[in-house]
Design a protein around this motif. Structure first.
Motif, PDB file in Angstrom:
ATOM      1  N   ALA A 231     -14.427  37.752 -32.794  1.00  0.00           N
ATOM      2  CA  ALA A 231     -14.690  36.925 -31.620  1.00  0.00           C
ATOM      3  C   ALA A 231     -13.418  36.190 -31.235  1.00  0.00           C
ATOM      4  CB  ALA A 231     -15.807  35.924 -31.911  1.00  0.00           C
ATOM      5  N   GLN A 232     -13.187  36.063 -29.947  1.00  0.00           N
ATOM      6  CA  GLN A 232     -12.059  35.276 -29.456  1.00  0.00           C
ATOM      7  C   GLN A 232     -12.611  33.937 -28.982  1.00  0.00           C
ATOM      8  OE1 GLN A 232      -8.469  36.929 -27.313  1.00  0.00           O
ATOM      9  NE2 GLN A 232      -9.457  35.922 -25.588  1.00  0.00           N
ATOM     10  N   ILE A 233     -12.153  32.876 -29.579  1.00  0.00           N
ATOM     11  CA  ILE A 233     -12.692  31.550 -29.301  1.00  0.00           C
ATOM     12  C   ILE A 233     -11.551  30.545 -29.299  1.00  0.00           C
ATOM     13  CG2 ILE A 233     -13.188  31.231 -31.769  1.00  0.00           C
ATOM     14  CD1 ILE A 233     -15.566  29.506 -30.987  1.00  0.00           C
ATOM     15  N   ASN A 234     -11.602  29.579 -28.377  1.00  0.00           N
ATOM     16  CA  ASN A 234     -10.535  28.584 -28.384  1.00  0.00           C
ATOM     17  C   ASN A 234     -10.828  27.503 -29.422  1.00  0.00           C
ATOM     18  OD1 ASN A 234     -12.133  26.436 -27.154  1.00  0.00           O
ATOM     19  ND2 ASN A 234     -11.862  27.479 -25.208  1.00  0.00           N
ATOM     20  N   LYS A 235      -9.803  26.761 -29.771  1.00  0.00           N
ATOM     21  CA  LYS A 235      -9.926  25.805 -30.865  1.00  0.00           C
ATOM     22  C   LYS A 235     -10.883  24.665 -30.536  1.00  0.00           C
ATOM     23  CE  LYS A 235      -5.755  26.462 -33.596  1.00  0.00           C
ATOM     24  NZ  LYS A 235      -4.580  25.800 -34.221  1.00  0.00           N
ATOM     25  N   LEU A 236     -10.973  24.300 -29.255  1.00  0.00           N
ATOM     26  CA  LEU A 236     -11.899  23.242 -28.883  1.00  0.00           C
ATOM     27  C   LEU A 236     -13.323  23.641 -29.242  1.00  0.00           C
ATOM     28  CD1 LEU A 236     -12.759  20.631 -27.430  1.00  0.00           C
ATOM     29  CD2 LEU A 236     -12.702  21.913 -25.282  1.00  0.00           C
ATOM     30  N   ARG A 237     -13.714  24.862 -28.888  1.00  0.00           N
ATOM     31  CA  ARG A 237     -15.079  25.304 -29.152  1.00  0.00           C
ATOM     32  C   ARG A 237     -15.309  25.541 -30.636  1.00  0.00           C
ATOM     33  NH1 ARG A 237     -14.473  29.346 -24.086  1.00  0.00           N
ATOM     34  NH2 ARG A 237     -14.416  27.724 -22.487  1.00  0.00           N
ATOM     35  N   ALA A 238     -14.294  26.077 -31.326  1.00  0.00           N
ATOM     36  CA  ALA A 238     -14.427  26.238 -32.775  1.00  0.00           C
ATOM     37  C   ALA A 238     -14.619  24.880 -33.441  1.00  0.00           C
ATOM     38  CB  ALA A 238     -13.187  26.936 -33.334  1.00  0.00           C
ATOM     39  N   GLY A 239     -13.909  23.873 -32.942  1.00  0.00           N
ATOM     40  CA  GLY A 239     -14.064  22.526 -33.483  1.00  0.00           C
ATOM     41  C   GLY A 239     -15.434  21.952 -33.205  1.00  0.00           C
ATOM     42  N   GLN A 240     -15.980  22.272 -32.021  1.00  0.00           N
ATOM     43  CA  GLN A 240     -17.329  21.815 -31.694  1.00  0.00           C
ATOM     44  C   GLN A 240     -18.351  22.399 -32.663  1.00  0.00           C
ATOM     45  OE1 GLN A 240     -17.289  23.079 -27.555  1.00  0.00           O
ATOM     46  NE2 GLN A 240     -17.440  20.963 -26.880  1.00  0.00           N
ATOM     47  N   VAL A 241     -18.213  23.691 -32.926  1.00  0.00           N
ATOM     48  CA  VAL A 241     -19.120  24.346 -33.867  1.00  0.00           C
ATOM     49  C   VAL A 241     -19.010  23.694 -35.243  1.00  0.00           C
ATOM     50  CG1 VAL A 241     -19.610  26.510 -35.070  1.00  0.00           C
ATOM     51  CG2 VAL A 241     -19.114  26.537 -32.625  1.00  0.00           C
ATOM     52  N   TYR A 242     -17.788  23.452 -35.682  1.00  0.00           N
ATOM     53  CA  TYR A 242     -17.562  22.893 -37.014  1.00  0.00           C
ATOM     54  C   TYR A 242     -18.138  21.484 -37.121  1.00  0.00           C
ATOM     55  CZ  TYR A 242     -15.134  21.860 -41.396  1.00  0.00           C
ATOM     56  OH  TYR A 242     -14.852  21.533 -42.705  1.00  0.00           O
ATOM     57  N   ALA A 243     -17.806  20.608 -36.173  1.00  0.00           N
ATOM     58  CA  ALA A 243     -18.273  19.225 -36.237  1.00  0.00           C
ATOM     59  C   ALA A 243     -19.798  19.147 -36.151  1.00  0.00           C
ATOM     60  CB  ALA A 243     -17.630  18.405 -35.114  1.00  0.00           C
ATOM     61  N   ALA A 244     -20.392  19.956 -35.267  1.00  0.00           N
ATOM     62  CA  ALA A 244     -21.847  19.960 -35.144  1.00  0.00           C
ATOM     63  C   ALA A 244     -22.502  20.446 -36.432  1.00  0.00           C
ATOM     64  CB  ALA A 244     -22.263  20.841 -33.969  1.00  0.00           C
ATOM     65  N   SER A 245     -21.880  21.400 -37.098  1.00  0.00           N
ATOM     66  CA  SER A 245     -22.429  21.917 -38.340  1.00  0.00           C
ATOM     67  C   SER A 245     -22.312  20.906 -39.474  1.00  0.00           C
ATOM     68  CB  SER A 245     -21.734  23.233 -38.726  1.00  0.00           C
ATOM     69  OG  SER A 245     -21.968  24.233 -37.749  1.00  0.00           O
ATOM     70  N   VAL A 246     -21.251  20.115 -39.472  1.00  0.00           N
ATOM     71  CA  VAL A 246     -21.141  19.032 -40.458  1.00  0.00           C
ATOM     72  C   VAL A 246     -22.304  18.057 -40.294  1.00  0.00           C
ATOM     73  CG1 VAL A 246     -19.776  17.054 -41.240  1.00  0.00           C
ATOM     74  CG2 VAL A 246     -18.629  19.204 -40.677  1.00  0.00           C
ATOM     75  N   MET A 247     -22.576  17.685 -39.046  1.00  0.00           N
ATOM     76  CA  MET A 247     -23.677  16.754 -38.793  1.00  0.00           C
ATOM     77  C   MET A 247     -25.025  17.369 -39.169  1.00  0.00           C
ATOM     78  SD  MET A 247     -22.595  14.788 -35.308  1.00  0.00           S
ATOM     79  CE  MET A 247     -22.249  16.264 -34.368  1.00  0.00           C
ATOM     80  N   TYR A 248     -25.161  18.662 -38.929  1.00  0.00           N
ATOM     81  CA  TYR A 248     -26.395  19.334 -39.307  1.00  0.00           C
ATOM     82  C   TYR A 248     -26.575  19.317 -40.824  1.00  0.00           C
ATOM     83  CZ  TYR A 248     -29.934  22.973 -39.786  1.00  0.00           C
ATOM     84  OH  TYR A 248     -31.064  23.674 -40.111  1.00  0.00           O
ATOM     85  N   GLY A 249     -25.493  19.568 -41.562  1.00  0.00           N
ATOM     86  CA  GLY A 249     -25.560  19.544 -43.017  1.00  0.00           C
ATOM     87  C   GLY A 249     -25.918  18.172 -43.559  1.00  0.00           C
ATOM     88  N   TYR A 250     -25.392  17.136 -42.923  1.00  0.00           N
ATOM     89  CA  TYR A 250     -25.695  15.751 -43.315  1.00  0.00           C
ATOM     90  C   TYR A 250     -27.179  15.470 -43.129  1.00  0.00           C
ATOM     91  CZ  TYR A 250     -25.240  10.587 -43.110  1.00  0.00           C
ATOM     92  OH  TYR A 250     -25.368   9.226 -43.308  1.00  0.00           O
ATOM     93  N   PHE A 251     -27.706  15.832 -41.954  1.00  0.00           N
ATOM     94  CA  PHE A 251     -29.124  15.637 -41.659  1.00  0.00           C
ATOM     95  C   PHE A 251     -29.994  16.457 -42.604  1.00  0.00           C
ATOM     96  CE2 PHE A 251     -32.620  17.914 -39.545  1.00  0.00           C
ATOM     97  CZ  PHE A 251     -33.523  16.882 -39.385  1.00  0.00           C
ATOM     98  N   LEU A 252     -29.588  17.706 -42.833  1.00  0.00           N
ATOM     99  CA  LEU A 252     -30.389  18.596 -43.652  1.00  0.00           C
ATOM    100  C   LEU A 252     -30.492  18.087 -45.085  1.00  0.00           C
ATOM    101  CD1 LEU A 252     -31.933  21.271 -43.488  1.00  0.00           C
ATOM    102  CD2 LEU A 252     -29.820  22.438 -44.144  1.00  0.00           C
TER     103      LEU A 252
END
Length: 416
Positions: A231-252
């Motif tokens: 997949a070709q993805i820019n760093k802004l969107r990759a960072g969005q995925v990463y940060a959102a997943s951190v928050m999901y892990g915290y909640f989970l």
């Protein structure tokens, strides 16, 4: 602090995006009513690269700056950059960095000692009486107290981060270093690293991992089983995925702890074992709380996510699981409490870890109010590499909940 709720809906990338992320997360800064808001002050610079286009570069206060290694090639075995992307800068942080490198098993004991000292310093500050003088002397006194409080907060953040890194080291899982794409490795070094999926899976309960698999399915879509597709993805969107997943892990992790306790005590609600639940109970709420960041159901924004990764949403195409049914059985107040990142320090760590990995984002807003990411740096990453990023992020969030709770039991800093 204002909080918000998020679930995982995107048009081309299914990610969780906080609607009102108070942490000043540039990676989650987007446009539109459902996107990130910054209700507290932040520094920004605006320049014009195209007629009618605004370029916004989100920055941090001087005392909160993070200097991440710009290139993994400059890492050395004697540097914290060899085991984590974020460089710790406070005296306590640098002390813990050296212990992480040389004697990681001694980190908990060193943290105990540092927390005792922080508590002693804070108690001494609270026992001091403000001088009776007015004017310049009083202003100076208060300014010194503010600077000391900021230093303690920075030290506390770096203690939390060091404990998270130490938990990864205990699990024999290496954190992804700063991503620096090159002609020889356009993935920024992610694809070159060996898979650690099995190790990461073992760090979660079976019920929690079922939900993590759902989260991965929302992000990876039909490419879930094809680790070689790129997949070709820019760093802004990759960072969005990463940060959102951190928050999901915290909640989970927070929800799973309660679930495991109630399962052991055999007091789980009946709805947990039902095959069908009202999934939209959480997805339709705009929950607000008074201490941190939460999740919020957001609508699709095709202009912001168009990297060929399947859309998804909380409740669309998810496999049934006991933990998911359990979360959906929460009333509004309980859901609000569990969906909140409790401390400013934890929020700041998420921001800094994401920036250390992907660099500080530069956001260009068009006259129509949409995001123009055409000039953002692109990385070509396999879906296997993207899976690794997401799994690490979820685990990071889970560990962050653990260490926040541990430190809070010894040094009170959580507001709610």
């Amino acid at each position: 602090m204002e909080a918000a709720t998020a679930t995982f809906i995107g048009s081309s990338i299914g990610i969780s995006r906080p609607a009102k992320f108070v942490a000043r997360l540039g990676f989650l800064a987007t446009n539109g009513q459902d996107f990130v808001r910054f209700p507290i002050k932040h520094y920004s610079s605006v320049s014009f690269s195209k007629p009618g286009h605004r370029r916004v570069a989100y920055g941090l206060r001087r005392c909160m700056e993070v200097r991440a290694s710009l290139s993994s090639s400059s890492d050395s075995s004697g540097s914290i950059a060899s085991i984590a992307p974020l460089r710790l800068e406070s005296p306590i942080g640098q002390f813990l960095s050296q212990i992480l490198i040389s004697h990681p098993h001694l980190v908990p004991a060193a943290v105990e000692q540092q927390l005792e000292q922080l508590q002693t310093d804070r108690d001494a500050e609270t026992q001091k009486e403000e001088p009776s003088a007015t004017g310049t002397d009083l202003v100076l006194y208060r300014r010194i107290a503010e600077v000391k409080a900021n230093e303690r907060r920075k030290a506390l953040e770096e203690i939390l981060y060091a404990l998270v890194v130490q938990k990864f080291m205990d699990a024999n899982v290496s954190l992804i270093p700063t991503m620096a794409s090159s002609s020889t490795d356009p993935s920024g070094g992610v694809d070159a690293r060996p898979s650690q999926d099995e190790k990461l899976e073992l760090l979660h309960s079976p019920e929690a991992y079922e939900m993590i698999q759902n989260h991965l399915a929302l992000i990876l879509g039909n490419q879930m089983g094809d680790s070689t597709a790129v997949a070709q993805i820019n760093k802004l969107r990759a960072g969005q995925v990463y940060a959102a997943s951190v928050m999901y892990g915290y909640f989970l992790k927070r929800a799973d702890q309660r679930f495991q306790l109630e399962k052991t005590m055999k007091i789980l609600p009946n709805a947990v074992d039902e095959g069908e639940t009202n999934i939209h109970k959480a997805a339709g709420q705009d929950v607000k709380a008074g201490g941190g960041v939460t999740y919020h159901a957001v609508s699709s924004h095709p202009e912001a996510f168009s990297d060929g990764i399947s859309p998804g949403g909380f409740g669309h195409g998810l496999k049934a699981s006991r933990l998911r049914n359990y979360v959906m059985s929460f009333d509004g107040e309980t859901l609000q409490r569990h969906a909140t990142i409790r401390s400013k320090e934890a929020v700041s760590i998420i921001e800094k870890q994401t920036e250390a990995l992907f660099g500080r984002p530069e956001i260009v807003i068009t006259p129509q109010g949409t995001i123009d990411s055409s000039e953002d740096e692109l990385v070509k990453i396999s879906f296997g590499g993207l899976r690794r990023l997401v799994l690490e992020a979820v685990t990071f969030g889970s560990f962050l909940w653990d260490v926040e709770s541990y430190v809070e039991s010894r040094y009170h800093f959580v507001l709610n």
